[in-house]
Design a protein around this motif. Sequence first.
Motif, PDB file in Angstrom:
ATOM      1  N   ARG A   1      10.241  40.187  27.799  1.00  0.00           N
ATOM      2  CA  ARG A   1      10.982  41.400  28.057  1.00  0.00           C
ATOM      3  C   ARG A   1      12.147  41.119  29.012  1.00  0.00           C
ATOM      4  NH1 ARG A   1       9.571  46.784  29.768  1.00  0.00           N
ATOM      5  NH2 ARG A   1       8.309  46.022  31.475  1.00  0.00           N
ATOM      6  N   GLY A   2      11.860  40.337  30.043  1.00  0.00           N
ATOM      7  CA  GLY A   2      12.886  40.031  31.037  1.00  0.00           C
ATOM      8  C   GLY A   2      14.037  39.217  30.472  1.00  0.00           C
ATOM      9  N   MET A   3      13.747  38.431  29.394  1.00  0.00           N
ATOM     10  CA  MET A   3      14.803  37.641  28.750  1.00  0.00           C
ATOM     11  C   MET A   3      15.713  38.518  27.905  1.00  0.00           C
ATOM     12  SD  MET A   3      14.017  34.162  28.984  1.00  0.00           S
ATOM     13  CE  MET A   3      13.799  34.454  30.703  1.00  0.00           C
ATOM     14  N   GLY A   4      15.288  39.765  27.662  1.00  0.00           N
ATOM     15  CA  GLY A   4      16.104  40.646  26.848  1.00  0.00           C
ATOM     16  C   GLY A   4      15.718  40.686  25.383  1.00  0.00           C
ATOM     17  N   MET A   5      14.435  40.405  25.069  1.00  0.00           N
ATOM     18  CA  MET A   5      13.983  40.591  23.686  1.00  0.00           C
ATOM     19  C   MET A   5      13.695  42.074  23.461  1.00  0.00           C
ATOM     20  SD  MET A   5      11.389  37.556  22.664  1.00  0.00           S
ATOM     21  CE  MET A   5      11.704  35.851  23.028  1.00  0.00           C
ATOM     22  N   THR A   6      13.987  42.544  22.255  1.00  0.00           N
ATOM     23  CA  THR A   6      13.628  43.914  21.917  1.00  0.00           C
ATOM     24  C   THR A   6      12.131  43.957  21.613  1.00  0.00           C
ATOM     25  OG1 THR A   6      14.026  43.530  19.590  1.00  0.00           O
ATOM     26  CG2 THR A   6      15.887  44.277  20.883  1.00  0.00           C
TER      27      THR A   6
ATOM     28  N   LEU B   1      13.137  46.182  34.351  1.00  0.00           N
ATOM     29  CA  LEU B   1      11.754  46.067  33.893  1.00  0.00           C
ATOM     30  C   LEU B   1      10.972  47.236  34.472  1.00  0.00           C
ATOM     31  CD1 LEU B   1      11.006  42.249  34.158  1.00  0.00           C
ATOM     32  CD2 LEU B   1      11.092  43.638  32.099  1.00  0.00           C
TER      33      LEU B   1
ATOM     34  N   GLU C   1      18.584  45.663  26.643  1.00  0.00           N
ATOM     35  CA  GLU C   1      18.435  44.264  26.232  1.00  0.00           C
ATOM     36  C   GLU C   1      19.693  43.461  26.546  1.00  0.00           C
ATOM     37  OE1 GLU C   1      17.205  46.618  23.929  1.00  0.00           O
ATOM     38  OE2 GLU C   1      15.099  46.154  24.368  1.00  0.00           O
TER      39      GLU C   1
ATOM     40  N   LYS D   1      12.596  43.965  40.119  1.00  0.00           N
ATOM     41  CA  LYS D   1      12.442  44.344  38.714  1.00  0.00           C
ATOM     42  C   LYS D   1      13.247  45.583  38.350  1.00  0.00           C
ATOM     43  CE  LYS D   1       8.013  42.126  38.153  1.00  0.00           C
ATOM     44  NZ  LYS D   1       6.568  42.278  38.005  1.00  0.00           N
TER      45      LYS D   1
ATOM     46  N   ASN E   1      16.785  44.310  36.749  1.00  0.00           N
ATOM     47  CA  ASN E   1      16.914  44.111  35.295  1.00  0.00           C
ATOM     48  C   ASN E   1      16.128  45.171  34.513  1.00  0.00           C
ATOM     49  OD1 ASN E   1      14.314  43.199  35.626  1.00  0.00           O
ATOM     50  ND2 ASN E   1      14.641  41.195  34.695  1.00  0.00           N
TER      51      ASN E   1
ATOM     52  N   ARG F   1      19.685  42.582  30.168  1.00  0.00           N
ATOM     53  CA  ARG F   1      18.748  41.521  30.549  1.00  0.00           C
ATOM     54  C   ARG F   1      19.233  40.148  30.092  1.00  0.00           C
ATOM     55  NH1 ARG F   1      13.625  45.025  28.698  1.00  0.00           N
ATOM     56  NH2 ARG F   1      13.513  46.388  30.521  1.00  0.00           N
TER      57      ARG F   1
END
Lengths: 395, 358
Positions: free
Chosen positions: A300-305, B50, B71, B45, B48, B74
Amino acid sequence: MPREHTPRVIGNRVLLTLWLAAAIGVALLPFATLSPNRLVSGQPVMLWQALPGWQLGALGLIAAGLLLAALARGLASRTACWLGLALTLPLLGLTLFALGDYAQRALAEASPAARVSQGGAFWLLLLAAALIAVDALQRLRLALLARALFALLALGLIGACLASDLLAPLSLMREFANQRDIFVAQGLRHLALVGGALLPALALGLPLGLVATRSRRWRDGLFSVLNVFQTLPSIAVFGLLIAPLAALAHAVPWLGELGVSGIGVAPAIIALVLYSLLPVVRNTYAGLAGVPATTLEAARGMGMTSRQILWRVGLPLALPVILSGLRIVTVQAIGLTVVAALIGAGGFGAFIFQGLGQYAIDLVLLGAIPTIVLAVIADFLLQLLVAASRPPGTR
Amino acid sequence: MIELQGLTKTYAGKRVVDDVSLTLQSGEFGVLIGPSGCGKSTTLKMINRLIPLSEGRILINGDDVTQLPVEQLRRRIGYAIQSTGLFPHWSVARNVATVPQLLKWPKARIDDRVDELMTLFQLDPAEFRDKYPHQLSGGQAQRVGVARALAADPEVLLMDEPFGAVDPLTRETLQAEMRRVHAQTGKTIVFVTHDMDEALALATRIALLNGGRLVQYERPIEMLVDPADDFVREFIGQADLGLKLLSRRFVHQYQRRARLAPETGLERLDEHAWLVDAEGRPSALAGARLDDADAITRVKPEWIATPEMSMKEALSRMVWYRVTALPVVDRDGRLIAEVGMPGVMGIEGDGAAREAAS
């Protein structure tokens, strides 16, 4: 080395136990039975009465070899395992050949209606060969591919015996010859029922398993409902479905035209789907829930949907567990489909119930043996699939 | 540049992050620190997203983070966490390539970038590219985790106790590496830890939080010297304050010219002096031993100092090996200076030292 102080006599307890069990079985149980016609129970024929001298000698040699493999002295344990494994193939071949050969000779001098059937000792020898092979394969820690090759070799041997006329004089094979067309049709029907149940079970179960990971409330409700299905006896479910489906087909004529009715394929598939759902949903849930939280947080933190997380991370990591569920369900469905014959769905079960009704044990075997073979093959293939699905990083 | 403006997070009526405002300039290494439950991880968090923020604003280079698709945001922010979160079913190379792949970089560019990053973290691409996370040591896995976070050249790097789960020795190595990577890349970094020594080793700015509130936001040495209140004083730890200060000072700031021993007459020296071999490497020290001031001591590799070494470590070596001076050597192992007790006491070195420091 402690071994030098206390020399052990037995190297492989499992093999020795199997050897003794087979020996006792052969001593006490008939190898074959000879009966004047199809419906009368026959005369028991013991192994030493059925086999000519050279076959007995060969069997004795195999038995001696297996005994040697079971004992600790003389052979290294790995060599002993290989010897045991190698001897299972001649044991299998000789047992099949001896039965066919005996039937040929016995029937030559009997009336045309006479029948030869296999006896307890025959089955025990086959079972012993199979279990010795499984034990040896396990001890040798061979790769799955090598095991598959060995299984293929054994199956090829059995197939060759069936394809040749060797076993044709047997009562069971005569029954098969009489029923050949029906056998093929019922076999295809059996597979169709299993496939027809598994596809909807997966199509429903995978999304439901996904839902279970997303919402606790859904999960609790879902599992309690599915647990109820799992506890119902299969015959009861088949029976319970007759009335509502008959009523439905009556009320909605186009459904009836499609083949929905109280008995037959429709209730069978519905019941099989209900039974298959719990393992599919539970394993999908367990597989997805088993993905480490840190892995998901990183994704999630990497930016995956959400979709990318599911397809690239969640499902690949959950796949072995999901396929294990499919394996359980497939074997279970192959077995349950037998019962579905009771409500007229067809399949190998039809032979079994017909045979039970007529007290024709060969007919029962004609249904039971292919069901077992089917289940074992499906189990093995799915085991291969599970192993192949394990991500390289976690193997 | 990262700006937190009145940042607040409320869980069931409780303010776990309470009106935190601070600005971290581009290229700075900011450390969020505080006791468990102080809101430092929550704050990180929220950057970004989260964790959604309840009140306030977060700006990255002037852009409000809540205005961007999440997305997309991030993928612009590197993220490294404790226990790495590496994808176990992907090779090291594919793990590092995660964000570039999401951004659909061409394959050749991804491959180059992966090799470049692995080299930056001293992981030989030929050896490590195709390994899987379970084949790595804790330190290697953590390096891959940070390399992955930097893969798409993000404007900002967030690190949530990334070295919390590795052994102390590996942690020190990773901290040194992080300092180097920060110096080389000039990234703006926000780093969460509960370990003051780690904060002092890494930070250019330390934000100390307690009970969701920002207690002090200051440069490390200033925070040590001038703590805002008793909580800060207590959290830093009064007992070894001097040692903590030394951990922010480096040998190159305090080294002095080393006196070489004459060819003859060693026994008549009134001060300690160094013997060097043909290549100029220190071989022995005459004098300067605590137990026997006149002894000639062979130089051991364990008590050689480098200009980048912290004074805390230099002091530790002096105490452990019972000498009052250490030789300072360059990359080739040649004697360039010495560092001794006057340096530990904060007395600056001579011209040669300042030259080396610049």
